[in-house]
Design a protein around this motif. Structure first.
Motif, short mmCIF file in Angstrom:
data_model
loop_
_atom_site.label_atom_id
_atom_site.label_comp_id
_atom_site.label_asym_id
_atom_site.label_seq_id
_atom_site.Cartn_x
_atom_site.Cartn_y
_atom_site.Cartn_z
N LEU A 1 0.83 -1.21 0.00
CA LEU A 1 0.00 0.00 0.00
C LEU A 1 0.86 1.26 0.00
CD1 LEU A 1 -2.85 -1.02 2.49
CD2 LEU A 1 -3.05 -0.71 0.02
N ARG A 2 2.03 1.18 0.60
CA ARG A 2 2.92 2.34 0.63
C ARG A 2 3.84 2.41 -0.59
NH1 ARG A 2 4.58 1.96 7.09
NH2 ARG A 2 2.77 3.11 7.88
N GLY A 3 3.76 1.41 -1.46
CA GLY A 3 4.61 1.40 -2.63
C GLY A 3 6.06 1.09 -2.33
N GLU A 4 6.31 0.50 -1.16
CA GLU A 4 7.68 0.15 -0.76
C GLU A 4 8.05 -1.23 -1.29
OE1 GLU A 4 7.23 2.50 3.55
OE2 GLU A 4 7.38 0.31 3.45
N ASP A 5 9.35 -1.53 -1.28
CA ASP A 5 9.79 -2.87 -1.63
C ASP A 5 9.17 -3.89 -0.67
OD1 ASP A 5 11.35 -1.84 -3.64
OD2 ASP A 5 13.21 -1.89 -2.47
N ILE A 6 8.75 -5.02 -1.20
CA ILE A 6 8.22 -6.09 -0.35
C ILE A 6 9.38 -7.00 0.05
CG2 ILE A 6 6.80 -8.17 -0.36
CD1 ILE A 6 4.69 -6.67 -1.85
N THR A 7 9.58 -7.11 1.36
CA THR A 7 10.72 -7.85 1.90
C THR A 7 10.37 -9.32 2.04
OG1 THR A 7 11.35 -5.87 3.15
CG2 THR A 7 12.38 -7.96 3.77
N ILE A 8 11.11 -10.15 1.33
CA ILE A 8 10.94 -11.60 1.40
C ILE A 8 12.21 -12.19 2.00
CG2 ILE A 8 10.64 -13.72 0.08
CD1 ILE A 8 9.03 -12.10 -1.94
N TYR A 9 12.03 -12.96 3.06
CA TYR A 9 13.19 -13.58 3.72
C TYR A 9 13.44 -14.96 3.11
CZ TYR A 9 12.71 -9.76 7.00
OH TYR A 9 12.64 -8.50 7.55
N GLY A 10 14.72 -15.27 2.91
CA GLY A 10 15.06 -16.51 2.25
C GLY A 10 14.79 -16.41 0.76
N ASP A 11 14.49 -17.56 0.13
CA ASP A 11 14.23 -17.56 -1.32
C ASP A 11 12.75 -17.42 -1.66
OD1 ASP A 11 13.23 -20.01 -0.57
OD2 ASP A 11 14.63 -21.21 -1.76
N GLY A 12 11.91 -17.30 -0.60
CA GLY A 12 10.48 -17.13 -0.82
C GLY A 12 9.73 -18.42 -1.06
N GLN A 13 10.43 -19.55 -0.98
CA GLN A 13 9.76 -20.84 -1.20
C GLN A 13 9.23 -21.44 0.10
OE1 GLN A 13 8.98 -22.08 -4.17
NE2 GLN A 13 9.92 -20.22 -5.00
N GLN A 14 9.57 -20.83 1.24
CA GLN A 14 9.00 -21.33 2.49
C GLN A 14 7.49 -21.09 2.49
OE1 GLN A 14 11.02 -18.72 2.14
NE2 GLN A 14 10.85 -17.23 3.79
N THR A 15 6.75 -21.95 3.15
CA THR A 15 5.28 -21.93 3.05
C THR A 15 4.64 -21.63 4.39
OG1 THR A 15 4.98 -24.29 3.51
CG2 THR A 15 5.39 -23.64 1.21
N ARG A 16 3.42 -21.09 4.28
CA ARG A 16 2.55 -20.88 5.43
C ARG A 16 1.11 -21.15 4.99
NH1 ARG A 16 6.90 -20.75 7.22
NH2 ARG A 16 7.85 -19.29 8.72
N SER A 17 0.25 -21.33 5.99
CA SER A 17 -1.19 -21.50 5.74
C SER A 17 -1.91 -20.40 6.50
CB SER A 17 -1.64 -22.88 6.22
OG SER A 17 -0.89 -23.90 5.59
N PHE A 18 -2.85 -19.73 5.85
CA PHE A 18 -3.43 -18.51 6.40
C PHE A 18 -4.92 -18.67 6.65
CE2 PHE A 18 0.18 -17.36 3.69
CZ PHE A 18 0.98 -16.73 4.63
N CYS A 19 -5.33 -18.44 7.90
CA CYS A 19 -6.74 -18.58 8.30
C CYS A 19 -7.31 -17.19 8.58
CB CYS A 19 -6.83 -19.46 9.53
SG CYS A 19 -8.53 -19.82 10.07
N TYR A 20 -8.46 -16.88 8.00
CA TYR A 20 -9.09 -15.58 8.23
C TYR A 20 -9.69 -15.55 9.63
CZ TYR A 20 -11.65 -11.28 7.37
OH TYR A 20 -12.14 -9.99 7.46
N ILE A 21 -9.69 -14.39 10.24
CA ILE A 21 -10.05 -14.23 11.65
C ILE A 21 -11.46 -14.75 11.96
CG2 ILE A 21 -10.75 -11.83 11.23
CD1 ILE A 21 -9.26 -13.32 14.50
#
Length: 312
Positions: free
Chosen positions: A197-217
């Motif tokens: 939203l701020r137009g800044e660089d998006i910081t990705i740690y590692g190579d970006g292949q690590q995974t997560r699962s996201f649950c909406y509140i």
């Protein structure tokens, strides 16, 4: 019949404030306890005038006296930025706080739910993670205050159940997101959205292949309520989360598309002990709670982006 009174520790936080709101809608009296270390009054400001809502500023590492019918123990910094800022107090909140809340539940003979975490699995060597897995946790690393604190809290809950007969409910919460997340909490969803939203660089740690699962509140709150409504024979632990798995690169690309941002992706070294893969097996929750997430990642991100767009 007398209305039931529910105590929510960490009620000013991201998940806690949504839980307080939902409990009020279901006609409970709600006592919100928070020391506002990471919680915010802004999260519950709209509830302060509600006749069935009471706010107590309190740190659960200190004893608390209250007369309630059930306890949701959600108090603890949950993002690495915050729990590593004061690791000793993080451990005390997990352990001493659990002892204080379990003592209250024991005295009142009421059910108590512990919000544990997927971090009890550490950097897992099995995938997806099932509740039977004992984890792969570094007990002396920078994340240990939270990981081991939550593991010790689970130990305390089950020992209070076995030794004292306390009615416990233990859930392991996987990555949860939505409105009222802190913009600076260091979690990947809020980080990416704020940067986009701020137009800044998006910081990705590692190579970006690590995974997560996201649950909406909203899905998570429904699961917490269903867990608390189980009889005293149901203790958990239950994994709660959305089993849909995404890489960090996929998440970044989706957020860039949904925000229409011109942000670039930049890569930095992976933090110490950061898990490479994370996905819950929610079979137990599906079978016992008859629950599974209903809101997909794109739908939930649109709502979350709209929230951040309004507060930035």
């Amino acid at each position: 019949m007398k209305k039931k009174t529910i105590l929510v520790t960490g009620g000013g936080g991201f998940i806690g404030s949504h839980l307080c709101e939902r409990l009020l809608k279901e006609n409970y009296d709600v006592i919100c306890v928070d020391n506002f270390y990471t919680g915010s009054k802004n999260n519950i400001r709209h509830l302060l005038s509600h006749p069935d809502f009471e706010l107590i500023r309190h740190d659960i590492t200190l004893p608390l006296v209250a007369e309630v019918d059930a306890i949701f123990n959600l108090a603890c910094p949950a993002s690495p930025v915050h729990y590593q800022n004061d690791p000793i107090h993080t451990t005390k909140t997990c352990v001493v706080g659990a002892i204080n809340m379990l003592g209250l539940a024991l005295r009142l003979r009421i059910p108590i739910l512990q919000s544990s975490t997927s971090e009890v699995y550490g950097d897992p060597t099995i995938h997806p993670q099932r509740e039977e897995y004992w984890g792969n946790v570094n007990c002396i690393g920078p994340r240990s205050c939270y990981d081991e604190g939550k593991r010790c809290a689970e130990t305390l809950f089950f020992d209070y159940h076995r030794q004292c007969g306390v009615d416990i409910k233990v859930v392991r919460i996987f990555n949860t997101y939505g409105p009222r997340m802190l913009p600076n909490d260091g979690r990947v969803v809020s980080n990416f959205i704020v940067q986009a939203l701020r137009g800044e660089d998006i910081t990705i740690y590692g190579d970006g292949q690590q995974t997560r699962s996201f649950c909406y509140i909203d899905d998570m709150i429904e699961a917490l309520l269903r867990m608390m409504r189980q009889g005293p024979e149901v203790h958990g632990p239950f994994n709660l989360g959305n089993p849909a798995e995404f890489t960090m690169l996929e998440l970044a690309d989706l957020i860039i598309r949904l925000t229409g941002s011109k942000s670039r992706k930049v890569f930095k070294p992976l933090p110490a002990d950061d898990p490479v893969k994370r996905r819950p097996d929610i079979s137990r929750a599906q079978q016992t709670l008859h629950w599974q997430p209903q809101i997909g990642l794109e739908e939930g991100l649109k709502k979350t982006i709209a929230y951040f767009d309004g507060v930035l």
